[in-house]
Motif scaffolding. Structure first.
Motif, mmCIF file in Angstrom:
data_model
loop_
_atom_site.group_PDB
_atom_site.id
_atom_site.type_symbol
_atom_site.label_atom_id
_atom_site.label_comp_id
_atom_site.label_asym_id
_atom_site.label_seq_id
_atom_site.Cartn_x
_atom_site.Cartn_y
_atom_site.Cartn_z
ATOM 1 N N THR A 98 62.555 -30.536 73.921
ATOM 2 C CA THR A 98 61.620 -31.238 74.800
ATOM 3 C C THR A 98 60.121 -31.354 73.814
ATOM 4 O O THR A 98 59.981 -32.463 73.908
ATOM 5 C CB THR A 98 61.302 -30.783 76.036
ATOM 6 N N GLU A 99 59.798 -30.345 73.646
ATOM 7 C CA GLU A 99 58.602 -30.366 72.789
ATOM 8 C C GLU A 99 58.558 -30.869 71.298
ATOM 9 O O GLU A 99 57.614 -31.822 71.054
ATOM 10 C CB GLU A 99 58.011 -28.721 72.553
ATOM 11 N N GLU A 100 59.874 -30.691 70.776
ATOM 12 C CA GLU A 100 59.903 -31.460 69.331
ATOM 13 C C GLU A 100 59.925 -33.054 69.528
ATOM 14 O O GLU A 100 59.292 -33.748 69.009
ATOM 15 C CB GLU A 100 61.193 -31.081 68.688
ATOM 16 N N ILE A 101 60.727 -33.487 70.655
ATOM 17 C CA ILE A 101 60.891 -34.933 70.860
ATOM 18 C C ILE A 101 59.296 -35.371 71.493
ATOM 19 O O ILE A 101 59.167 -36.603 71.073
ATOM 20 C CB ILE A 101 62.031 -35.452 71.721
ATOM 21 N N ALA A 102 58.772 -34.613 72.158
ATOM 22 C CA ALA A 102 57.455 -35.086 72.581
ATOM 23 C C ALA A 102 56.512 -35.319 71.567
ATOM 24 O O ALA A 102 55.492 -36.278 71.538
ATOM 25 C CB ALA A 102 56.694 -34.111 73.681
ATOM 26 N N ARG A 103 56.861 -34.349 70.392
ATOM 27 C CA ARG A 103 55.812 -34.578 69.285
ATOM 28 C C ARG A 103 56.054 -35.723 68.230
ATOM 29 O O ARG A 103 55.414 -36.575 67.805
ATOM 30 C CB ARG A 103 55.789 -33.260 68.369
ATOM 31 N N HIS A 104 57.383 -36.077 68.335
ATOM 32 C CA HIS A 104 57.837 -37.189 67.611
ATOM 33 C C HIS A 104 57.215 -38.474 68.426
ATOM 34 O O HIS A 104 56.988 -39.348 67.746
ATOM 35 C CB HIS A 104 59.367 -37.411 67.523
ATOM 36 N N HIS A 105 57.462 -38.478 69.901
ATOM 37 C CA HIS A 105 56.886 -39.634 70.431
ATOM 38 C C HIS A 105 55.411 -39.750 70.323
ATOM 39 O O HIS A 105 55.059 -40.867 70.087
ATOM 40 C CB HIS A 105 57.112 -39.187 72.099
ATOM 41 N N ALA A 106 54.672 -38.840 70.472
ATOM 42 C CA ALA A 106 53.330 -38.873 70.151
ATOM 43 C C ALA A 106 52.966 -39.205 68.713
ATOM 44 O O ALA A 106 51.990 -40.117 68.652
ATOM 45 C CB ALA A 106 52.514 -37.561 70.325
ATOM 46 N N ALA A 107 53.537 -38.960 67.728
ATOM 47 C CA ALA A 107 53.611 -39.509 66.367
ATOM 48 C C ALA A 107 53.665 -40.723 66.090
ATOM 49 O O ALA A 107 52.807 -41.461 65.570
ATOM 50 C CB ALA A 107 54.279 -38.445 65.448
ATOM 51 N N SER A 158 49.356 -34.589 73.867
ATOM 52 C CA SER A 158 48.400 -34.261 72.719
ATOM 53 C C SER A 158 47.222 -33.331 73.243
ATOM 54 O O SER A 158 47.174 -32.236 72.570
ATOM 55 C CB SER A 158 47.825 -35.482 72.045
ATOM 56 N N LEU A 159 46.825 -33.590 74.450
ATOM 57 C CA LEU A 159 45.784 -32.948 74.917
ATOM 58 C C LEU A 159 46.566 -31.460 75.363
ATOM 59 O O LEU A 159 45.792 -30.427 75.260
ATOM 60 C CB LEU A 159 44.911 -33.665 76.120
ATOM 61 N N ARG A 160 47.652 -31.499 75.649
ATOM 62 C CA ARG A 160 48.018 -30.249 76.213
ATOM 63 C C ARG A 160 48.586 -29.590 75.145
ATOM 64 O O ARG A 160 48.862 -28.253 75.018
ATOM 65 C CB ARG A 160 49.242 -30.637 77.188
ATOM 66 N N SER A 161 48.874 -29.853 74.054
ATOM 67 C CA SER A 161 49.539 -29.195 73.013
ATOM 68 C C SER A 161 48.552 -28.074 72.408
ATOM 69 O O SER A 161 49.238 -27.244 71.547
ATOM 70 C CB SER A 161 50.139 -30.342 71.867
ATOM 71 N N GLY A 162 47.254 -28.456 72.462
ATOM 72 C CA GLY A 162 46.504 -27.469 71.808
ATOM 73 C C GLY A 162 46.084 -27.790 70.563
ATOM 74 O O GLY A 162 45.330 -26.885 69.962
ATOM 75 N N THR A 163 46.588 -28.785 69.751
ATOM 76 C CA THR A 163 45.955 -28.993 68.520
ATOM 77 C C THR A 163 45.104 -30.075 68.703
ATOM 78 O O THR A 163 45.202 -31.099 69.582
ATOM 79 C CB THR A 163 47.297 -29.715 67.801
ATOM 80 N N ALA A 164 44.275 -29.955 67.958
ATOM 81 C CA ALA A 164 43.209 -31.284 68.001
ATOM 82 C C ALA A 164 43.198 -32.396 67.349
ATOM 83 O O ALA A 164 42.708 -33.421 67.624
ATOM 84 C CB ALA A 164 41.756 -30.572 67.584
ATOM 85 N N GLY A 165 43.901 -32.336 66.040
ATOM 86 C CA GLY A 165 44.369 -33.499 65.505
ATOM 87 C C GLY A 165 44.821 -34.607 66.356
ATOM 88 O O GLY A 165 44.240 -35.762 65.997
ATOM 89 N N GLU A 166 45.973 -34.582 66.891
ATOM 90 C CA GLU A 166 46.794 -35.651 67.622
ATOM 91 C C GLU A 166 45.680 -36.529 68.672
ATOM 92 O O GLU A 166 45.495 -37.475 68.450
ATOM 93 C CB GLU A 166 47.840 -35.187 68.164
ATOM 94 N N PRO A 167 44.891 -35.661 69.696
ATOM 95 C CA PRO A 167 44.366 -36.517 70.435
ATOM 96 C C PRO A 167 43.033 -37.032 69.858
ATOM 97 O O PRO A 167 42.678 -38.327 70.447
ATOM 98 C CB PRO A 167 43.835 -35.457 71.765
#
Length: 846
Positions: free
Chosen positions: A455-464, A503-512
């Motif tokens: 789930t997290e991997e695909i959500a990351r692909h989706h966000a990217a 992106s906001l939930r992931s804890g990484t600043a770059g994506e949001p």
């Protein structure tokens, strides 16, 4: 916003009346004004453009009235419409009565989201429709929950009930789809959006919705509540308390469990108990109907059909999925397959009822027929919200932001198979295919994705993918393809929101930071000021670890959206931060762009010298780069500053140069702005015909682009043109439209100017107390935001104020002025406080 073309099944507005409702005299009396106007126009064989020309009104006004986006027209407008349509006395009386009913319904009564038109016939729900319709329509209960397992047909029944009882709710039926809402905290926002509310502050959103509905007689339909049941229950409880004439119809697998709730359990379709009932069984009829739609007519196979529907326990979704298989299996094979495979698919949780297990089995059986690659894509596609394109599917499947020909070919092949197996749906619009899933199938697919641990991997692909899309689109939002890219981002708004949430939930600043920074121009052009500003403010928190170029862009966007909402201090802080960052990066274009935005802040605060200096510096930097677009915008801003301070000749010269350049560049937003400035200059120069031509051109262009600020400005200036001509009825209508747009956008600077212009109209009509009230409201806004009256507007404003003060005694002026100054903008925009806030009230007072 309204467009100049007719639309079937408008997203906003009340549902269209049935043919029977149009014929019956009693039902005709309940027809809304917009529906009645549309009917008379079509009977006359006129387009919206044709009626607008004959009536001497704008196309935007006709479209807004028909779609219910604006409230009831004034008597003069009714006369113009009646004359243009050549209506007899009875039809004129009926049109006037409908206008009065809409007006009495209260502000924004017709901006609610309409009930979707069903795609197919409702089968086998006659008794349920009659019973639920009676309970809801007769107000035997104010909260009715349609409960039952997924796939039993709750949504379809809710649609039918809403249509059945619509005539009993004179203020309309509002449809609120909650399936796309992934965050429980967003339920109130979804309800607000469907009721037509565009709040700037979400802190008291439920109370705002309650005030929006008020005492109106409305049916609120909340569809698919089970995944946000707690928040939905809280909202329902509050709204039922706030709104005495509100009724709620909810569909949910789980009860809301609040006081006053009545529950209707939706059962599966009735099964044939004997062969004599095969022709009358709803379950059989549903299977036959759906199989026929797939190209197979099992008319002579009723007994085998009965085997299938009995095995599926009458669950509508399971029956539809099974019927879809008739494109590859005979009904006999289908029945045999079900008999042999469903034994291992009684696989819901032990606490689940047999019908829920049966539905789960039907979907899992469909899933088990897929090949491993099909199953993988099926699960991955659950990450999308509101649909997806082939490119998006290929990106998520391959894990690449820009899929190549091979990845696209694989995704296309697998997508085609899933479409054939009815697990995803395809729609086509303007040459682009788009795909989606039924909500219950998407839920099952999401379960498969979760079980795979990806789930997290695909959500990351989706966000990217959507970060990349936003950044790609950003470069096209001021070119020849601006409208297409704006529409594309609008179509992906649910996915962009989901990507931002992750992106906001992931804890990484770059994506949001990248996503919000890439979307700020879209949010500006399409009027999502508050939402875009919230994204950026959350993203910039802790962004020190982000690449400086993304930090600078996000700070620029945050400053621009704060500026558009007249938060000048916040805007200045963010923009100065962006300026420092762009200078450190030695980014000349970025530096020039920030200077333009800082010049805008200075301009609205009345510091024209600083504004001009900043725009001149910006021009020099763009010129050093050979950036024709940037130079054109600098000319446009310099012209804007010039005419605001009263230098009309200089302003015209600058803006004509900008206009000609924008035409060559294909920059629709820039062209709209230069036309607005030139039209305004002509208006203040007394060239009213020239002003009208320029402003009508800017209005049409802004409407075509979906550029709400351009629409609001154009309507504002057209209203002044009509006021100067002495056509105060038309002036009030146009100014009301402009005020509503500016207020919804959050632009208090322009709202104050429109209020001052409305005060001038009131003064010209000798409505001095109301004029004083409006002047007070404008003064209050200007004091809060810290922006003076523009120099070019001062002569009219001062003349109006002097006339009022000379006519009213000091005490009367002070009382009316103080009432206006204390009134919130929403109350002022909706009418005079204490009068019920109706649109007609302003007409009477003006």
């Amino acid at each position: 916003m309204a467009t100049a073309t007719d639309e079937v099944g408008d997203w906003v507005g009340r549902p269209l009346p049935s043919d029977g409702a149009r014929r019956g005299s009693d039902d005709a009396q309940a027809t809304g004004f917009g529906d009645l106007l549309r009917r008379h126009r079509r009977d006359a064989g006129l387009s919206q453009e044709g009626l607008a020309e004959l009536a001497g009104l704008s196309v935007d006004a006709i479209a807004a009235l028909e779609r219910g986006r604006r409230r009831a027209p004034r008597p003069h407008t009714l006369r113009l419409l009646g004359d243009a349509l050549r209506l007899g006395a009875p039809d004129r009386a009926q049109l006037t009565a409908a206008a009065r009913r809409d007006d009495n319904a209260g502000p924004r009564s017709s901006t609610m989201r309409a009930t979707p038109a069903p795609a197919d016939e409702l089968i086998g729900r006659t008794d349920e429709l009659a019973e639920v319709g009676r309970l809801v329509g007769e107000r035997s209960t104010r909260l009715m929950t349609l409960s039952g397992p997924g796939g039993v047909g709750k949504t379809r029944l809710a649609l039918a009930v809403a249509a059945e009882v619509a005539h009993r709710f004179e203020d309309g039926v509002c449809w609120v789809p909650l399936a796309p809402v992934s965050d429980p905290a967003a339920v109130a926002s979804a309800v607000a959006a469907s009721t037509g509310l565009h709040p700037l502050d979400g802190a008291r959103l439920i109370q705002e919705i309650g005030r929006q509905i008020g005492r109106r007689n409305v049916l609120l339909v909340l569809d698919n509540c089970e995944h946000v049941v707690a928040d939905t229950a809280t909202i329902c409880s509050a709204l039922l308390e706030y709104c005495p004439n509100l009724s709620i119809l909810a569909s949910s697998r789980e009860l809301l469990r609040i006081a006053g709730e009545s529950v209707y359990v939706v059962q599966p379709l009735a099964l044939p108990e004997t062969n004599d009932e095969l022709d009358t069984s709803p379950a059989v009829k549903l299977f036959v109907d759906r199989a026929t739609a797939r190209g197979h007519q099992p008319v002579e196979q009723r007994e085998q059909v009965a085997r299938v529907v009995r095995r599926l326990e009458g669950m509508p979704l399971a029956i539809e999925l099974a019927a879809a298989r008739t494109n590859v299996l005979t009904v006999e094979e289908l029945a045999a397959e079900l008999e042999t495979s469903f034994g291992i698919l009684a696989g819901g949780t032990s606490s689940a009822g047999p019908r829920q297990q049966s539905l789960y089995g039907a979907i899992e059986w469909s899933h088990d027929l897929l090949t491993p690659p099909e199953r993988e894509l099926f699960a991955l596609l659950s990450v999308f919200v509101g649909g997806w394109t082939l490119n998006a599917a290929a990106a998520v499947l391959s894990g690449t932001v820009v899929p190549g020909p091979l990845e696209r070919a694989v995704a296309l092949d697998l997508t085609s198979r899933l479409v054939d197996k009815s697990l995803i749906r395809v729609s086509r619009d303007r040459g682009i295919a788009r795909y989606d899933m039924l909500a219950v199938i998407r839920e099952f697919a999401a379960g498969q994705l979760a079980a795979s641990g990806r789930t997290e991997e695909i959500a990351r692909h989706h966000a990217a993918f959507y970060i990349s899309l936003a950044e790609e689109a950003e470069g096209h939002l001021r070119g020849a393809n601006q409208a297409d890219w704006l529409d594309r981002l609008d179509g992906e708004l649910d996915n962009l929101r989901a990507a931002m949430t992750w992106s906001l939930r992931s804890g990484t600043a770059g994506e949001p930071v990248r996503l919000a920074g890439g979307l700020w121009l879209f949010c500006y052009l399409r009027g999502h000021y508050a939402e875009g500003s919230e994204w950026l403010e959350r993203a910039v928190t802790g962004m020190e670890v982000v690449e400086p170029r993304y930090q600078a862009k996000a700070a620029l966007g945050a400053g621009m959206l704060a500026f558009l909402q007249c938060e000048y201090e916040v805007a200045t802080t963010r923009l100065e931060s962006a300026l420092t960052q762009y200078k450190a990066l030695d980014d000349t274009a970025g530096t020039a762009l920030v200077m333009q935005r800082l010049g805008g802040v200075a301009r609205e605060r009345g510091d024209y010298v600083t504004a001009e200096n900043l725009h001149c510096q910006s021009y020099d930097l763009f010129e050093s780069l050979g950036d024709r677009s940037g130079m054109s915008w600098a000319h446009n801003h310099l012209g804007f500053v010039a005419w605001l301070r009263g230098d009309l000749e200089i302003g015209a010269r600058r803006c004509r140069r900008a206009r000609d350049s924008f035409r060559v560049l294909g920059d629709g937003e820039g062209l709209a702005w230069s036309l607005i400035s030139l039209g305004t200059i002509a208006q203040y120069s007394g060239e009213l015909t020239e002003a009208e031509d320029l402003l009508l051109e800017s209005l049409a262009l802004s409407q075509r682009l979906g550029y709400r600020e351009g629409v609001a400005w154009s309507l504002n200036q057209l209203g002044i043109v009509e006021r100067r001509r002495g056509f105060t009825d038309r002036a009030v209508h146009l100014l009301d439209e402009s005020l509503a747009e500016h207020r919804d956008l959050g632009d208090r600077w322009r709202s104050a100017s429109v209020l001052e212009e409305l005060a001038t109209v009131a003064q010209q009509r000798n409505r001095m107390e109301y004029a004083a009230f409006l002047i007070g409201a404008a003064d209050g806004i200007r004091e809060v935001i810290g922006a003076p009256v523009p120099e070019v507007e001062k002569p009219d404003q001062l003349a109006t104020r002097r006339s009022i003060e000379q006519t009213l005694d000091r005490r009367a002026f002070r009382a009316a002025w103080s009432a206006g100054r204390a009134a919130p903008l929403a109350a002022v925009a909706d009418g005079y406080p204490g009068s019920g806030g109706s649109a007609q009230d302003r007409s009477n007072r003006l």
